[in-house]
Design a protein around this motif. Structure first.
Motif, short mmCIF file in Angstrom:
data_model
loop_
_atom_site.label_atom_id
_atom_site.label_comp_id
_atom_site.label_asym_id
_atom_site.label_seq_id
_atom_site.Cartn_x
_atom_site.Cartn_y
_atom_site.Cartn_z
N ASN A 182 -7.35 -0.16 -10.23
CA ASN A 182 -6.65 0.46 -9.09
C ASN A 182 -6.81 1.97 -9.05
O ASN A 182 -5.93 2.68 -8.58
CB ASN A 182 -5.16 0.09 -9.11
CG ASN A 182 -4.92 -1.40 -8.97
OD1 ASN A 182 -5.54 -2.07 -8.15
ND2 ASN A 182 -4.04 -1.93 -9.80
N LYS A 215 -8.60 -6.79 -1.77
CA LYS A 215 -7.68 -6.68 -2.90
C LYS A 215 -6.43 -5.88 -2.56
O LYS A 215 -5.32 -6.26 -2.95
CB LYS A 215 -8.42 -6.03 -4.07
CG LYS A 215 -7.54 -5.75 -5.30
CD LYS A 215 -7.08 -7.01 -5.97
CE LYS A 215 -6.32 -6.69 -7.26
NZ LYS A 215 -5.86 -7.91 -7.95
N ARG A 216 -6.58 -4.77 -1.86
CA ARG A 216 -5.45 -3.88 -1.63
C ARG A 216 -4.60 -4.37 -0.46
O ARG A 216 -5.14 -4.75 0.59
CB ARG A 216 -5.94 -2.46 -1.35
CG ARG A 216 -6.92 -1.90 -2.37
CD ARG A 216 -6.25 -1.58 -3.70
NE ARG A 216 -7.21 -0.96 -4.61
CZ ARG A 216 -7.70 -1.56 -5.69
NH1 ARG A 216 -7.33 -2.79 -5.99
NH2 ARG A 216 -8.56 -0.93 -6.46
N ASP A 217 -3.27 -4.31 -0.61
CA ASP A 217 -2.39 -4.64 0.50
C ASP A 217 -2.61 -3.70 1.67
O ASP A 217 -2.69 -4.12 2.83
CB ASP A 217 -0.92 -4.58 0.04
CG ASP A 217 -0.59 -5.69 -0.95
OD1 ASP A 217 -1.25 -6.74 -0.88
OD2 ASP A 217 0.30 -5.49 -1.79
N ASP A 218 -2.72 -2.41 1.35
CA ASP A 218 -3.05 -1.40 2.35
C ASP A 218 -4.49 -0.96 2.10
O ASP A 218 -4.75 0.09 1.51
CB ASP A 218 -2.08 -0.22 2.25
CG ASP A 218 -2.30 0.80 3.37
OD1 ASP A 218 -3.20 0.59 4.20
OD2 ASP A 218 -1.57 1.81 3.39
N TRP A 219 -5.42 -1.79 2.56
CA TRP A 219 -6.82 -1.55 2.21
C TRP A 219 -7.37 -0.27 2.85
O TRP A 219 -8.27 0.37 2.29
CB TRP A 219 -7.68 -2.74 2.60
CG TRP A 219 -7.77 -3.04 4.07
CD1 TRP A 219 -7.00 -3.91 4.77
CD2 TRP A 219 -8.70 -2.48 5.01
NE1 TRP A 219 -7.37 -3.94 6.09
CE2 TRP A 219 -8.42 -3.07 6.27
CE3 TRP A 219 -9.72 -1.55 4.93
CZ2 TRP A 219 -9.13 -2.74 7.42
CZ3 TRP A 219 -10.44 -1.22 6.07
CH2 TRP A 219 -10.14 -1.81 7.30
N THR A 221 -5.84 2.58 3.14
CA THR A 221 -5.51 3.68 2.22
C THR A 221 -6.46 3.68 1.03
O THR A 221 -6.92 4.74 0.58
CB THR A 221 -4.06 3.56 1.74
OG1 THR A 221 -3.18 3.62 2.86
CG2 THR A 221 -3.71 4.68 0.77
N HIS A 296 -11.92 -14.55 0.65
CA HIS A 296 -10.94 -13.74 -0.07
C HIS A 296 -9.64 -14.53 -0.27
O HIS A 296 -9.35 -15.51 0.41
CB HIS A 296 -10.65 -12.46 0.69
CG HIS A 296 -9.77 -12.64 1.89
ND1 HIS A 296 -10.25 -13.03 3.10
CD2 HIS A 296 -8.43 -12.49 2.05
CE1 HIS A 296 -9.26 -13.11 3.98
NE2 HIS A 296 -8.14 -12.79 3.36
N ASP A 298 -5.71 -13.92 -2.90
CA ASP A 298 -5.11 -13.16 -3.98
C ASP A 298 -5.48 -13.73 -5.35
O ASP A 298 -5.68 -13.00 -6.31
CB ASP A 298 -3.57 -13.16 -3.84
CG ASP A 298 -3.11 -12.37 -2.62
OD1 ASP A 298 -3.87 -11.47 -2.21
OD2 ASP A 298 -2.03 -12.67 -2.08
#
Length: 442
Positions: A182, A215-219, A221, A296, A298
């Motif tokens: 991350n 992968k990122r919730d707020d991709w 960002t 994709h 989780d």
């Protein structure tokens, strides 16, 4: 495997692996060194000492990152008292392999080997970390470490050719590890470093971005952070060329690669086919990234990402690559073999053997430093070896290189077939199904 069964990371088996790898690199770094590129780097360091910029004088033709590394390396040379980097030997003016008849010194070669060995060690530990992270199996992680650190092609590129491709592999692997941790901003910075050291890691951008997206919730960002990191590193790296007015010189190597400076068993043909090869690679990289995004979820995204990075690295070498470039692939194929598909181990070992054989025709040049500085053999004996490899219409060098290149590419194809089969794509069945439809329906 009892050799690595001790629960301690640096068990007896690992210590033996590290010792063998270090001794092999030190011995080969002293006895053998390919001087065509290496002596050009001595010129670059000499330019630094004369107060010249990276591109102000002849001798340097890479993007700036390797030049900056050489600048730091020159400080290391000063600390260790290595002040003689190369000498001119007029006897060598007859051969095209030394345009200026300069040979790097044994001390310079050993210092370079030390730097590249440190890079190899770090790559090996990152391989260990990735395998241990995904499997929890310390034995598998240790085997992965060993496969890279005592891989004969890795040792040969480091200790004999003195090429910096393991540093390229290190930066690309670090970029992947940072994303998994991350650290998007730092990953972006490392991506720029890797791309401006060697062109090949730049092709991985699609799979790297795809991972952040899924992968990122707020991709958004995440992508912005990585992009800012990449842009910031680019700005920092390009400050000296901008100030010196040598920006075009700093990117000339990249454009030359893109325009067809391919090297390999069919270099002449590939020079003119690169306009097809590189777009094909780009298309395949985009398809691999799309596949990751399409499937994709989780659960298991990190695991799928590592597998798809391996695929992305594999397709980079769809053309017959020269051996040192394959060092970028080695960490990813080793990780894939230990985590997902043990069948990859055999073709990976074959790839190591083939690429090492591919490098053997450089033997006369490899023996240049130890012969002319230390009297390892007489000049007449060296000339006999040189003639053995290079004289005649079909020299021994072409036979050995042809055998090595064939084995190398066959191993690459074998790896590709196993990878497709792992993903449920049976090429044999599909081909037979097209030729004989009844054969594909059993």
């Amino acid at each position: 495997m009892t050799f690595f069964s001790d629960t301690r990371m640096m068990c007896k088996g690992m210590l033996i692996v590290v010792a063998v790898g270090l001794i092999a690199r030190a011995a080969l770094g002293y006895l053998l060194e390919f001087n065509n590129d290496v002596t050009a780097w001595t010129m670059t360091i000499g330019n630094f000492e004369a107060g010249a910029g990276l591109y102000e004088m002849a001798g340097y033709y890479y993007p700036p990152v390797w030049g900056y590394i050489l600048g730091v390396f020159s400080e290391f040379l000063a600390l260790t008292g290595v002040d003689a980097w190369g000498d001119i030997f007029p006897q060598l003016l007859f051969t095209e392999d030394w345009e200026d008849a300069t040979l790097s010194t044994p001390a310079f070669n050993m210092a370079l080997t030390v730097m590249l060995t440190i890079s190899d060690l770090i790559v090996s530990f990152l391989i260990y970390w990735l395998i241990k992270r995904q499997t929890g199996d310390m034995v598998k992680a240790k085997i992965g470490f060993a496969l890279f650190f005592i891989g004969i092609n890795v040792i040969f590129v480091c200790g004999c050719w003195g090429q910096f491709d393991s540093i390229s592999a290190l930066m690309a692997l670090l970029c992947v590890c940072l994303l998994l941790s991350n650290k998007d901003f730092l990953a972006g910075m490392m991506f720029t470093l890797a791309t401006l050291l060697k062109l090949f890691p730049g092709f991985l951008i699609f799979i790297l971005v795809a991972y952040v997206v899924v992968k990122r919730d707020d991709w958004r960002t995440g992508v912005v952070k990585a992009g800012v990191g990449a842009a910031l590193m680019l700005a920092v790296l390009m400050v000296p060329p901008i100030m010196d007015g040598t920006v075009m010189d700093s990117v000339a190597f990249l454009t030359a690669r893109a325009e067809g400076a391919n090297e390999g068993i069919a270099a002449a043909a590939l020079k003119y086919s690169s306009l097809l090869i590189y777009p094909l690679i780009l298309i395949l990289e985009i398809l691999i990234a799309y596949k990751l995004i399409k499937n994709h979820g989780d659960e298991g995204i990190d695991s799928r990402f590592i597998w798809f990075v391996f695929l992305a690295a594999l397709v980079l070498f769809i053309y017959p690559s020269t051996p040192q470039y394959l060092i970028l692939l080695m960490p990813f194929v080793i990780v894939a073999a230990m985590i997902y598909e043990n069948r990859l181990i055999k073709p990976t070992l074959l790839l190591m053997v083939g690429s090492t054989i591919f490098m053997l025709p450089s033997l006369p040049m490899l023996l240049g430093t130890v012969t002319f500085y230390d009297g390892f053999m007489s000049f007449d004996q060296w000339m006999s070896l040189y003639d053995l490899f290079y004289s005649g219409s079909i020299g021994l060098t072409y036979i050995i290189a042809g055998i090595g290149a064939t084995i190398q590419y066959a191993a690459w194809l074998w790896i590709g077939i196993i990878a497709l089969d792992h993903m449920g794509i049976d090429l044999k069945k599909r081909i037979l199904g097209r030729i004989h439809p009844e054969a594909g329906t059993d």
